[in-house]
Motif scaffolding. Structure first.
Motif, PDB file in Angstrom:
ATOM      1  N   ARG A 142       0.843  -1.196   0.000  1.00 50.71           N
ATOM      2  CA  ARG A 142       0.000   0.000   0.000  1.00 50.71           C
ATOM      3  C   ARG A 142       0.876   1.243   0.000  1.00 50.71           C
ATOM      4  NH1 ARG A 142      -5.132  -0.009   4.152  1.00 50.71           N
ATOM      5  NH2 ARG A 142      -4.807   2.233   3.921  1.00 50.71           N
ATOM      6  N   PRO A 143       0.729   2.110  -0.971  1.00 52.25           N
ATOM      7  CA  PRO A 143       1.589   3.288  -1.032  1.00 52.25           C
ATOM      8  C   PRO A 143       1.379   4.274   0.106  1.00 52.25           C
ATOM      9  CG  PRO A 143      -0.099   3.358  -2.753  1.00 52.25           C
ATOM     10  CD  PRO A 143      -0.143   1.996  -2.157  1.00 52.25           C
ATOM     11  N   ASP A 144       0.219   4.216   0.763  1.00 52.90           N
ATOM     12  CA  ASP A 144      -0.030   5.150   1.869  1.00 52.90           C
ATOM     13  C   ASP A 144       0.437   4.611   3.213  1.00 52.90           C
ATOM     14  OD1 ASP A 144      -1.944   3.139   1.972  1.00 52.90           O
ATOM     15  OD2 ASP A 144      -3.579   4.482   2.593  1.00 52.90           O
ATOM     16  N   VAL A 145       1.073   3.438   3.223  1.00 56.52           N
ATOM     17  CA  VAL A 145       1.595   2.839   4.457  1.00 56.52           C
ATOM     18  C   VAL A 145       3.103   2.678   4.304  1.00 56.52           C
ATOM     19  CG1 VAL A 145       1.562   0.821   5.973  1.00 56.52           C
ATOM     20  CG2 VAL A 145      -0.569   1.653   4.949  1.00 56.52           C
ATOM     21  N   ARG A 146       3.849   3.291   5.210  1.00 55.64           N
ATOM     22  CA  ARG A 146       5.310   3.248   5.130  1.00 55.64           C
ATOM     23  C   ARG A 146       5.870   2.269   6.148  1.00 55.64           C
ATOM     24  NH1 ARG A 146       9.029   6.512   8.158  1.00 55.64           N
ATOM     25  NH2 ARG A 146      11.144   6.145   7.400  1.00 55.64           N
ATOM     26  N   VAL A 147       6.656   1.300   5.683  1.00 56.10           N
ATOM     27  CA  VAL A 147       7.368   0.390   6.569  1.00 56.10           C
ATOM     28  C   VAL A 147       8.747   0.989   6.844  1.00 56.10           C
ATOM     29  CG1 VAL A 147       8.362  -1.913   6.836  1.00 56.10           C
ATOM     30  CG2 VAL A 147       6.116  -1.639   5.764  1.00 56.10           C
ATOM     31  N   ALA A 148       9.006   1.292   8.116  1.00 59.78           N
ATOM     32  CA  ALA A 148      10.241   1.985   8.500  1.00 59.78           C
ATOM     33  C   ALA A 148      11.383   1.039   8.819  1.00 59.78           C
ATOM     34  CB  ALA A 148       9.973   2.888   9.709  1.00 59.78           C
ATOM     35  N   GLY A 149      11.097  -0.234   9.028  1.00 65.07           N
ATOM     36  CA  GLY A 149      12.142  -1.182   9.365  1.00 65.07           C
ATOM     37  C   GLY A 149      11.550  -2.455   9.910  1.00 65.07           C
ATOM     38  N   VAL A 150      12.416  -3.366  10.297  1.00 68.12           N
ATOM     39  CA  VAL A 150      11.974  -4.661  10.799  1.00 68.12           C
ATOM     40  C   VAL A 150      12.678  -4.999  12.097  1.00 68.12           C
ATOM     41  CG1 VAL A 150      11.512  -5.505   8.464  1.00 68.12           C
ATOM     42  CG2 VAL A 150      13.735  -5.963   9.514  1.00 68.12           C
ATOM     43  N   ILE A 151      12.028  -5.811  12.892  1.00 71.89           N
ATOM     44  CA  ILE A 151      12.630  -6.443  14.066  1.00 71.89           C
ATOM     45  C   ILE A 151      12.567  -7.944  13.833  1.00 71.89           C
ATOM     46  CG2 ILE A 151      12.403  -6.884  16.540  1.00 71.89           C
ATOM     47  CD1 ILE A 151      11.321  -4.052  16.853  1.00 71.89           C
ATOM     48  N   LEU A 152      13.716  -8.583  13.841  1.00 74.94           N
ATOM     49  CA  LEU A 152      13.782 -10.022  13.628  1.00 74.94           C
ATOM     50  C   LEU A 152      13.519 -10.728  14.946  1.00 74.94           C
ATOM     51  CD1 LEU A 152      17.061 -10.129  11.485  1.00 74.94           C
ATOM     52  CD2 LEU A 152      14.714  -9.613  10.752  1.00 74.94           C
ATOM     53  N   ASN A 153      12.638 -11.702  14.924  1.00 73.29           N
ATOM     54  CA  ASN A 153      12.295 -12.449  16.136  1.00 73.29           C
ATOM     55  C   ASN A 153      12.610 -13.920  15.953  1.00 73.29           C
ATOM     56  OD1 ASN A 153      11.335 -12.788  18.748  1.00 73.29           O
ATOM     57  ND2 ASN A 153       9.216 -13.088  18.094  1.00 73.29           N
ATOM     58  N   LYS A 154      12.975 -14.566  17.058  1.00 65.62           N
ATOM     59  CA  LYS A 154      13.302 -16.001  17.087  1.00 65.62           C
ATOM     60  C   LYS A 154      14.506 -16.320  16.193  1.00 65.62           C
ATOM     61  CE  LYS A 154       8.571 -17.326  18.294  1.00 65.62           C
ATOM     62  NZ  LYS A 154       7.407 -18.171  17.967  1.00 65.62           N
ATOM     63  N   VAL A 155      15.542 -15.506  16.345  1.00 66.20           N
ATOM     64  CA  VAL A 155      16.790 -15.733  15.624  1.00 66.20           C
ATOM     65  C   VAL A 155      17.526 -16.897  16.279  1.00 66.20           C
ATOM     66  CG1 VAL A 155      18.993 -14.724  14.939  1.00 66.20           C
ATOM     67  CG2 VAL A 155      16.907 -13.304  14.955  1.00 66.20           C
ATOM     68  N   ALA A 156      17.923 -17.896  15.497  1.00 62.21           N
ATOM     69  CA  ALA A 156      18.492 -19.125  16.051  1.00 62.21           C
ATOM     70  C   ALA A 156      19.958 -18.989  16.418  1.00 62.21           C
ATOM     71  CB  ALA A 156      18.315 -20.267  15.052  1.00 62.21           C
ATOM     72  N   LEU A 181      16.036  -3.021  12.904  1.00 63.54           N
ATOM     73  CA  LEU A 181      15.988  -2.221  14.127  1.00 63.54           C
ATOM     74  C   LEU A 181      16.131  -3.073  15.378  1.00 63.54           C
ATOM     75  CD1 LEU A 181      13.076   0.142  13.044  1.00 63.54           C
ATOM     76  CD2 LEU A 181      15.535   0.575  12.924  1.00 63.54           C
ATOM     77  N   GLY A 182      16.203  -4.373  15.200  1.00 63.24           N
ATOM     78  CA  GLY A 182      16.391  -5.273  16.332  1.00 63.24           C
ATOM     79  C   GLY A 182      16.475  -6.696  15.851  1.00 63.24           C
ATOM     80  N   ALA A 183      17.179  -7.521  16.612  1.00 68.70           N
ATOM     81  CA  ALA A 183      17.278  -8.953  16.318  1.00 68.70           C
ATOM     82  C   ALA A 183      17.201  -9.694  17.637  1.00 68.70           C
ATOM     83  CB  ALA A 183      18.581  -9.264  15.590  1.00 68.70           C
ATOM     84  N   LEU A 184      16.097 -10.405  17.846  1.00 66.87           N
ATOM     85  CA  LEU A 184      15.815 -11.038  19.126  1.00 66.87           C
ATOM     86  C   LEU A 184      16.101 -12.535  19.062  1.00 66.87           C
ATOM     87  CD1 LEU A 184      12.373  -9.309  19.805  1.00 66.87           C
ATOM     88  CD2 LEU A 184      14.625  -8.558  20.569  1.00 66.87           C
TER      89      LEU A 184
END
Length: 451
Positions: A142-156, A181-184
């Motif tokens: 959607r062009p009206d929704v901006r994804v600013a980054g990601v947080i990775l979860n359950k990193v092995a 923005l994060g790696a959990l």
């Protein structure tokens, strides 16, 4: 002043976005920042955890049930905070097929309206570079929704994280830069127990503050809080701190059942009633309390009455007091409250427990069946503080089966697609001039707010 915000979302439910949200709320709070939480969509349980983590009441925002003016007014709860963190529901773009007041109920609708960038929580277990394709698809949908980054979860492992980052770098080379923005790392010990309607309620967890402290420390260690704070945008022109918009008002003095069996009440509903001059008079049916005799109406919210059915059946003071009250004044029950107004409730073990008998409803959890979705209610007569035929938007979410419903239907009920819903609630006039009504419908807002 209303601060900027971010919205925490994901490709799907079950990715860990609630735990990430709670961790971020607690981590920023530990830094001395006032953070205002919000929850997208109809959800009673997550906001209680938000409130415990942030120290500020969390408020629901819903594009299907609320018009833009109402959501903008509700965001005024963030006045005085330094940051807004909203948690999405389900996947970022998941909603219903037919548009409601301002959208389909998707979290993306709220992000677009408020101008909040989205931070996507990616559960990367079982994948590596492919996670970047998922994130890239979300960012372009959607062009009206901006994804600013990601947080990775359950990193092995560090190697696993490197592979995921390599995929995201490849996406960046293709013109879709998505900062990590994060790696959990995997931490199964930091989790919240769940039951059939979602998480176990916050008030039921004696170790809640310990869990929240662990989540805050974990997220604070593995996420770039400064970058997350810097990513926040929007809100200003879409929000106002004005008084809440009017809601159906059931009475001037509202006896409100409030305890572990009756806990599903939206904060905006109570705030709206109070803003319209109502006095809220809480009482506990589980403590065998009856409605305050000075009340002009009684409201039994939803919750988990099936978990407390034997105890409720033994609370004769509550049952007899409510019956006396209902003879001369209105009583209304939502979902769990509706079942308690009925004649009997069959628990999961097959044992029937006598309820108040103010309605003829017989409900059962012995054979569970999910009932889930948005609802439009059109009352046949005055109902829940609304006049007859006034459209009300809300939702239904329960596992009970109706065995008998002999009373007059309370409303015509439609689902989000406009199809008729069989469970239309119950209405009964009382001999002393009172009335009893109830339904599985949870009220969110009046219909017709989209202008």
């Amino acid at each position: 002043m209303i601060p900027p915000g971010i919205l925490i979302s994901a490709p799907a439910s079950g990715t860990g976005k609630t735990m990430v949200t709670l961790g971020l709320l607690g981590a920023f709070r530990a830094q001395g920042m006032a953070v205002q939480p919000f929850k997208c969509g109809p959800d009673y349980i997550d906001p209680a955890f938000h409130t415990a983590a942030s120290g500020r009441p969390s408020v629901n925002l819903d594009s299907w049930a609320m018009g833009p003016e109402r959501t903008g007014t509700l965001v005024g709860a963030a006045a005085g905070a330094g940051l807004i963190i909203a948690e999405g529901s389900m996947g970022l773009f998941d909603g219903v097929a037919r548009r409601g007041e301002a959208g389909t109920g998707a979290s993306a609708d709220i992000a677009a309206q408020m101008g909040w960038p989205v931070i996507v929580v990616l559960d990367v277990s079982g994948q590596a570079q492919t996670a970047a394709a998922v994130a890239q698809g979300l960012a372009q949908f959607r062009p009206d929704v901006r994804v600013a980054g990601v947080i990775l979860n359950k990193v092995a492992s560090p190697r696993h994280e490197a592979l995921v980052r390599a995929g995201l770098e490849m996406a960046g080379q293709n013109g879709m830069a998505l900062p990590v923005l994060g790696a959990l790392p995997r931490r199964p010990d930091i989790s919240l127990p769940a039951r059939h309607l979602g998480l176990v309620q916050a008030e039921e967890l004696p170790q809640l503050h310990k869990i929240l402290a662990q989540a805050a420390a974990f997220v604070g260690e593995h996420c770039d809080l400064a970058a997350i704070r810097a990513a926040a945008r929007g809100t200003g022109t879409s929000a106002t701190s004005a008084a809440p918009l009017p809601l159906p008002l059931p009475g001037g003095r509202i006896a409100l059942a409030r305890d572990a069996a009756f806990s599903f009440v939206y904060p905006h509903l109570l705030a709206g009633w109070r803003a319209q001059g109502a006095t809220i008079l809480p009482f506990s049916p589980l403590a065998d309390e009856a409605p305050d005799p000075s009340a002009t109406t009684c409201w039994l919210p939803g919750g988990y009455p099936e978990l407390h059915a034997p105890r409720l059946a033994a609370c004769t003071g509550f049952r007899e007091g409510l019956r006396r009250f209902a003879l001369t004044r209105p009583v209304h029950g939502e979902c769990g409250g509706y079942m308690v107004l009925g004649a009997g409730l069959v628990a999961a073990d097959g044992v029937r427990h006598e309820m108040t008998g103010l309605l003829g409803l017989e409900s059962s959890f012995a054979t569970r069946r999910m009932h889930l979705g948005y609802r439009l209610a059109l009352p046949h007569r005055p109902f829940a503080g609304a006049p007859a035929r006034a459209g009300l938007r809300g939702h239904e979410f329960h596992y009970a089966t109706v065995l008998a419903q002999p009373d007059a239907p309370a409303a015509r009920v439609l689902d989000a697609a406009g199809a008729e819903v069989a469970e239309a609630g119950s209405f009964r006039a009382m001999p002393g001039g009172g009335q009893v009504s109830g339904s599985f419908f949870h009220l969110i807002a009046p219909a017709g707010e989209n202008g």
